[in-house]
Write an enzyme that holds these catalytic residues in place. Structure first.
Site, PDB file in Angstrom:
ATOM      1  N   THR A   1      23.520  -8.969  -2.654  1.00 51.92           N
ATOM      2  CA  THR A   1      23.283 -10.520  -1.714  1.00 51.92           C
ATOM      3  C   THR A   1      22.930  -9.411  -0.510  1.00 51.92           C
ATOM      4  OG1 THR A   1      25.533 -10.415  -1.825  1.00 51.92           O
ATOM      5  CG2 THR A   1      24.685 -12.033  -3.321  1.00 51.92           C
TER       6      THR A   1
ATOM      7  N   PHE B   1      24.399 -20.025   0.434  1.00 47.91           N
ATOM      8  CA  PHE B   1      25.587 -19.661   0.044  1.00 47.91           C
ATOM      9  C   PHE B   1      26.576 -20.571  -0.645  1.00 47.91           C
ATOM     10  CE2 PHE B   1      25.699 -17.513   4.570  1.00 47.91           C
ATOM     11  CZ  PHE B   1      25.425 -16.281   3.815  1.00 47.91           C
TER      12      PHE B   1
ATOM     13  N   CYS C   1      30.363 -20.031  -1.716  1.00 50.14           N
ATOM     14  CA  CYS C   1      30.536 -18.641  -1.493  1.00 50.14           C
ATOM     15  C   CYS C   1      31.464 -17.992  -0.358  1.00 50.14           C
ATOM     16  CB  CYS C   1      29.298 -18.011  -0.691  1.00 50.14           C
ATOM     17  SG  CYS C   1      29.573 -16.013  -0.642  1.00 50.14           S
TER      18      CYS C   1
HETATM   19  C1  HEM Z   1      29.220 -17.569  -4.242  1.00 54.08           C
HETATM   20  C2  HEM Z   1      25.565 -16.300  -2.310  1.00 54.08           C
HETATM   21  C3  HEM Z   1      27.817 -12.430  -0.146  1.00 54.08           C
HETATM   22  C4  HEM Z   1      31.568 -13.383  -3.206  1.00 54.08           C
HETATM   23  C5  HEM Z   1      28.171 -17.272  -3.805  1.00 54.08           C
HETATM   24  C6  HEM Z   1      27.372 -18.213  -4.481  1.00 54.08           C
HETATM   25  C7  HEM Z   1      25.893 -17.575  -3.727  1.00 54.08           C
HETATM   26  C8  HEM Z   1      26.337 -16.731  -3.118  1.00 54.08           C
HETATM   27  C9  HEM Z   1      24.525 -18.113  -3.550  1.00 54.08           C
HETATM   28  C10 HEM Z   1      27.076 -19.269  -5.509  1.00 54.08           C
HETATM   29  C11 HEM Z   1      26.484 -18.691  -6.907  1.00 54.08           C
HETATM   30  C12 HEM Z   1      26.224 -20.376  -7.708  1.00 54.08           C
HETATM   31  O1  HEM Z   1      25.815 -21.182  -7.417  1.00 54.08           O
HETATM   32  O2  HEM Z   1      26.028 -19.773  -8.807  1.00 54.08           O
HETATM   33  C13 HEM Z   1      26.299 -14.912  -1.399  1.00 54.08           C
HETATM   34  C14 HEM Z   1      24.850 -13.806   0.181  1.00 54.08           C
HETATM   35  C15 HEM Z   1      26.176 -13.123   0.698  1.00 54.08           C
HETATM   36  C16 HEM Z   1      27.082 -13.037  -0.681  1.00 54.08           C
HETATM   37  C17 HEM Z   1      23.879 -14.263   0.039  1.00 54.08           C
HETATM   38  C18 HEM Z   1      25.342 -12.546   1.087  1.00 54.08           C
HETATM   39  C19 HEM Z   1      24.272 -12.160   2.005  1.00 54.08           C
HETATM   40  C20 HEM Z   1      29.288 -12.152  -0.654  1.00 54.08           C
HETATM   41  C21 HEM Z   1      30.318 -11.313  -0.818  1.00 54.08           C
HETATM   42  C22 HEM Z   1      31.023 -11.991  -1.692  1.00 54.08           C
HETATM   43  C23 HEM Z   1      30.847 -13.252  -2.390  1.00 54.08           C
HETATM   44  C24 HEM Z   1      30.153 -10.355   0.156  1.00 54.08           C
HETATM   45  C25 HEM Z   1      32.881 -10.589  -1.767  1.00 54.08           C
HETATM   46  C26 HEM Z   1      33.515 -10.355  -0.869  1.00 54.08           C
HETATM   47  C27 HEM Z   1      31.415 -14.342  -4.037  1.00 54.08           C
HETATM   48  C28 HEM Z   1      31.745 -15.401  -4.826  1.00 54.08           C
HETATM   49  C29 HEM Z   1      31.174 -16.561  -5.324  1.00 54.08           C
HETATM   50  C30 HEM Z   1      30.037 -16.129  -4.674  1.00 54.08           C
HETATM   51  C31 HEM Z   1      33.542 -14.730  -5.284  1.00 54.08           C
HETATM   52  C32 HEM Z   1      31.881 -17.126  -6.124  1.00 54.08           C
HETATM   53  C33 HEM Z   1      32.745 -18.833  -5.094  1.00 54.08           C
HETATM   54  C34 HEM Z   1      33.315 -19.479  -6.906  1.00 54.08           C
HETATM   55  O3  HEM Z   1      32.463 -19.801  -7.415  1.00 54.08           O
HETATM   56  O4  HEM Z   1      34.826 -20.110  -6.279  1.00 54.08           O
HETATM   57  N1  HEM Z   1      27.537 -16.361  -2.795  1.00 54.08           N
HETATM   58  N2  HEM Z   1      27.453 -14.502  -1.799  1.00 54.08           N
HETATM   59  N3  HEM Z   1      29.715 -12.928  -2.071  1.00 54.08           N
HETATM   60  N4  HEM Z   1      30.207 -15.340  -3.711  1.00 54.08           N
HETATM   61 FE1  HEM Z   1      28.719 -14.947  -2.456  1.00 54.08          FE
END
Ligand code: HEM
Length: 462
Positions: A270, A400, A407
């Site tokens: 991502t 996000f 996220c």
């Molecule tokens: C969830 C995007 C960076 C960890 C999500 C979701 C999106 C997203 C769209 C929701 C997914 C869903 O609804 O199925 C992004 C984008 C990033 C990014 C665009 C960078 C530009 C990161 C980073 C980490 C991370 C750096 C960890 C260090 C997580 C986690 C979730 C999540 C653990 C799940 C949260 C939950 O449901 O409790 N992210 N992410 N993400 N992201 Fe990111």
């Protein structure tokens, strides 16, 4: 109001619309079908159907957490074989580990904690700058590969004090290779034709082997930390020491391992995609490029970049937000209704049916963003217009994800992306290598395909 049938492209017996999606680029098929069928359509696959929505108005409705929740389906369901009810792949609060991990990790991902990781982020980012400086201006750089090395090394260091040292290694670290293959296969399994199981024996064995590499590595890091007398601060220490405020419970070893692997998976492609698309857009828009570089020159000048500089880069903030609008690395996220639902006042969705929020369309909705919605214009995403947009059209910018399942890594990704943009613009001028087609490569995320650029040092390396 009268109900209206949701349009469905014609399908085939048994396999339904499986052939409607190009396996190498399902997103391309989904947006093309949206252009053909409009704001909403349904696809049928063996044993399930999905509804795809493409306008801000419909996405806004499915972001109502009282009516809809995250759907863990297709590829995500397969990823659960490796990381179970880790934060990203948990079905929701009904899985207790999600709530415990969420409450323990929220503060560990908060802006203050992320600030403490600045020096380690800076360490990895400077290694990238050094590598590109040594390439010299004659070597085409495989942009997305090097950004992926950057984001993986940064995550491993900041989450668990582990160094992959990816930059100079000709072969990938076994963990990274296993993770790549694991994710690829998870995606393919989600689109499997209904053939007898023995047809898939070999790939299934490889899938299990890759999962073992991931888990053995995580186990090793966890055991070493516990055995050692380490007082470093990172996400692993937060998970080992933290106690859930609600249940009083600590995270189990299994849950800690699930989440260590989750951070690497969720955070690397991502953030790497964001950086790659950012450079693609800046190189396509020389004026925006000039403004971004001028901002760095004015705010940082020639010295080292500090964490305090990062809060003074409003234009680059606008660039990153606009990139996430027109090129969201996760171009869709999925939800399902708790009960039978009617959206848009006329479309009926059944309880439990997966709805795909097609950000690649809804974030370009002309009713929100105007006639120039498809154009890249960072100004519209700078703080003031952005805040206004979020008030006027909530849920129009969702890169996000949504609500409590949004996220958790956003502050982490933001600090890293700002730092890397600033450091690269400060030290180099870039040119796009001719021949880039503008195509997109899709795995669980999207990124520019086969994009190369050259890096020309401006002065010495800072
Ligand atoms: C969830 C995007 C960076 C960890 C999500 C979701 C999106 C997203 C769209 C929701 C997914 C869903 O609804 O199925 C992004 C984008 C990033 C990014 C665009 C960078 C530009 C990161 C980073 C980490 C991370 C750096 C960890 C260090 C997580 C986690 C979730 C999540 C653990 C799940 C949260 C939950 O449901 O409790 N992210 N992410 N993400 N992201 Fe990111």
């Amino acid at each position: 109001a009268e109900l209206v049938d949701i349009p469905e492209p014609p399908g085939w017996p048994f396999v339904g619309n499986i052939t409607a999606l190009n396996p190498d680029f399902p997103l391309g098929s989904m947006t093309a079908l949206a252009d053909q069928y409009g704001e909403i359509y349904r696809l049928r696959f063996p044993g399930r159907s999905i509804v795809l929505v493409s306008t801000h108005a419909l996405v806004h409705e499915t972001c109502d957490e009282k009516r809809f929740k995250k759907s863990v389906n297709a590829a995500l369901k397969e990823v659960r074989h490796g990381i179970h009810d880790g934060l990203f792949t948990a079905t929701g609060p009904e899985e207790e580990n999600w709530g415990i991990a969420h409450r323990i990790l929220m503060p560990a991902f908060g802006p203050l904690s992320i600030r403490k990781m600045y020096d380690e982020m800076h360490d990895i980012a400077s290694q990238l700058a050094l590598k590109w400086a040594r390439y010299g201006s004659d070597t085409p750089i495989m942009v997305t590969d090097d950004f992926t090395r950057l984001t993986l090394d940064t995550l491993a260091l900041c989450s668990m004090g582990y160094r992959f040292n990816s930059y100079y290694s000709p072969i990938m670290h076994p963990f990274i290779e296993a993770m790549g293959d694991f994710l690829l296969e998870a995606g393919q399994r989600g689109r499997r034709l209904p053939l007898p199981a023995f047809m898939y024996q070999a790939v299934d064995k490889k899938f299990e082997d890759d999962i073992k590499v991931l888990r053995d590595t995580a186990r090793g890091v966890l055991d070493a930390r516990r055995a050692g007398n380490d007082d470093r601060y990172d996400l692993l220490s937060a998970m080992l020491k933290g106690r859930d405020s609600k249940t009083g419970k600590k995270m189990t070893d299994e849950s800690i391992m699930d989440n260590l692997i989750t951070f690497l998976i969720a955070g690397h492609e991502t953030t790497s995609g964001l950086l790659s698309f950012a450079f693609e857009q800046l190189l396509r828009h020389p004026e925006a490029y000039q403004k971004a570089q001028r901002e760095v020159d004015e705010v940082v000048g020639k010295g080292p970049i500090t964490v305090d500089h990062l809060s003074k880069l409003p234009y680059i903030n606008g660039v990153l937000r606009e990139v996430l609008r027109v090129n969201a690395p996760i171009p869709a996220f999925t939800v399902l209704p708790f009960e039978d639902e009617i959206i848009g006042g006329k479309y009926k969705i059944e309880k439990g049916e997966t709805v795909i929020n097609l950000l690649a369309k809804s974030q370009l909705d002309p009713l929100v963003f105007g006639d120039d919605a498809t154009e890249f214009k960072p100004e519209r995403m700078m703080d003031e217009p952005f805040d206004k947009l979020m008030k006027e059209f909530p849920n129009s910018w969702k890169p996000f994800g949504n609500g409590m399942r949004g996220c958790i890594g956003r502050p982490f990704a933001w600090q890293e992306a700002l730092l890397v943009m600033a450091m690269l613009l400060q030290n180099f001028n870039f040119v796009m290598e001719p021949g880039f087609s503008g195509a997109i490569k899709q795995t669980l995320t999207i990124k520019p395909k086969d994009m190369y650029m050259r890096a020309i040092l401006r002065d010495g390396l800072t």
